[in-house]
Design an enzyme around this catalytic site. Structure first.
Site, PDB file in Angstrom:
ATOM      1  N   TYR A 125     -59.238 -85.864  -0.745  1.00 16.15           N
ATOM      2  CA  TYR A 125     -59.017 -87.287  -0.485  1.00 16.15           C
ATOM      3  C   TYR A 125     -57.843 -87.523   0.475  1.00 16.15           C
ATOM      4  O   TYR A 125     -57.466 -88.661   0.711  1.00 16.15           O
ATOM      5  CB  TYR A 125     -58.745 -88.037  -1.792  1.00 16.15           C
ATOM      6  N   LYS A 192     -61.215 -75.536 -10.492  1.00 19.92           N
ATOM      7  CA  LYS A 192     -62.347 -74.662 -10.190  1.00 19.92           C
ATOM      8  C   LYS A 192     -61.763 -73.418  -9.521  1.00 19.92           C
ATOM      9  O   LYS A 192     -62.157 -73.022  -8.419  1.00 19.92           O
ATOM     10  CB  LYS A 192     -63.330 -75.414  -9.265  1.00 19.92           C
TER      11      LYS A 192
END
Ligand code: NAD
Length: 362
Positions: A125, A192
């Site tokens: 972002y 992750k």
């Protein structure tokens, strides 16, 4: 001089009616607050040539605390999202989203009490993107192929995912400090790192390091984001405070809002060092603008967070109890809280706020 100066940004769409509901509920608590009402959003574009006038930013900088209604992100006008701009300009690096079930809310789950802490400034972002087909993008692809030894299809677009040590340290510390102050027991870092070894790997490594400083006081664990989604749907009661990089935080926040009854009841806050902007998770729902229809709960619960933030714990509790009691009784609630969305017994935004105020003043 008032005890508190608070910037109030009504926003646009359903924002002004919701902000009015929240202001009236807070005023009913009898605190000495001077509201600095400031404009932002669609309405100011014509007048000020920007959806975020400088005097609105100045007011937040001066008062250090603001509450805002949602603001529409105009599509195709060249204006950036006011919400993203606020977070960036004021370095509001922590997005706090408590997700709690209140008795009476329609949800498949009960007794959920989760807190999502989302990093607000980094990750995918950050806004560093390269459009497909441009020369810069092609040059970047060539450089990346040379450096990584991997092939990238020539017609690719590229987004960059920066995750820094400092950015991670401050958000994980924020999560632990929030846990300590709010009598929480467990912080779970979500990532992750098995696939993105450097960016998410860094997030996990730094989180583990920060967690050492809280050993014996707050427990720490980590979860891979896909597994986290499954765990939250199956046994959300096993989790307490979650801390996540920006993208996963955005997605899991909505998942958690869904667990506790939807956007109409999900409050939020964007917090930096010594400065905070409180706002509901939902957007400006333009189709309901001016209809006195939508649920004021999310913005009123955002005001509860704000009162806690300024140290008015007792008043925050009174307001939260009043909201919980109106929801429990299921009488003066908006359409989205009814079994059937077209239930004629649903009340409007104003009437729900009135019911909350009646609970406050007794
Ligand atoms: P939205 O949250 O505005 O609305 C989606 C749907 O959710 C609505 O149509 C309505 O059915 C329901 N809903 C939302 N708030 C509700 C409430 N208080 N009570 C009852 N039902 C409610 O999402 P969207 O349609 O994707 O976005 C509309 C605009 O809002 C966009 O321009 C978007 O950029 C902006 N937005 C702003 C913020 C913010 O100001 N922080 C956040 C999200 C979206």
């Amino acid at each position: 001089m008032s005890k508190y100066n608070i910037t109030l940004i009504p926003g646009d769409g359903i924002g002004p009616e919701l902000a009015d509901a929240a202001k009236r509920c807070v005023d009913a608590l009898g605190l000495d607050i001077k509201w600095d009402v400031m404009e932002a959003g669609l309405g100011t574009i014509e007048k000020c040539k920007t959806p975020l006038p400088a005097r609105t930013l100045d007011s937040i900088r001066k008062n250090k605390v603001a509450i805002k209604g949602p603001i529409t992100t105009p599509v195709g006008t060249g204006f950036r999202s006011v919400n993203v701009e606020l977070r960036k300009t004021l370095d509001l690096y922590a997005c706090l989203r408590p997700c709690k079930t209140y008795e009476g809310v329609r949800s498949k789950y009960d007794k959920i009490d989760l807190v999502i802490v989302r990093e607000n400034t980094e990750d995918l972002y950050a806004g560093i993107e390269f459009e497909e087909g441009l020369k810069d993008t092609k040059d970047l692809i060539a450089t990346l192929e040379k450096m990584s030894g991997k092939i990238i299809k020539p017609n690719s677009a590229i987004s960059i995912k920066p995750i820094s040590v400092e950015g991670t340290e401050r958000i994980v510390k924020f999560a632990f400090e929030y846990a300590l102050k709010n009598n929480r027991k467990l912080v779970t870092a979500v990532h992750k790192a098995n696939i993105m070894k450097f960016t998410d790997g860094l997030f996990l490594e730094v989180a583990r390091e920060v967690a050492k400083g809280y050993e014996g006081r707050i427990a720490f664990e980590d979860r891979i984001v896909d597994n986290m989604c499954m765990q939250l749907v199956r046994k959300p009661e096993d989790y307490d405070v979650l801390v996540l990089p920006n993208l996963y935080g955005d997605i899991i926040s909505d998942l958690a809002a869904g667990l506790v009854g939807g956007l109409g009841v999900a409050p939020g806050a964007n917090i930096g060092d010594g400065i905070a902007v409180f706002e509901p998770t939902h957007g400006s729902a333009p189709k309901y603008k001016g209809m006195n229809k939508t649920n004021p709960t999310a913005i009123i619960l955002s005001a509860v967070l704000m009162l806690k933030y300024i140290g008015e714990e007792k008043k925050a509790e009174v307001l939260e109890d009043a909201v919980a009691s109106v929801i429990r009784e299921r009488k003066f609630v908006t359409y989205d809280m009814k079994e059937k969305r077209d239930d004629p017994a649903a009340v409007g935004t104003r009437e729900m706020a009135d019911a909350i105020i009646r609970k406050i003043i007794g």
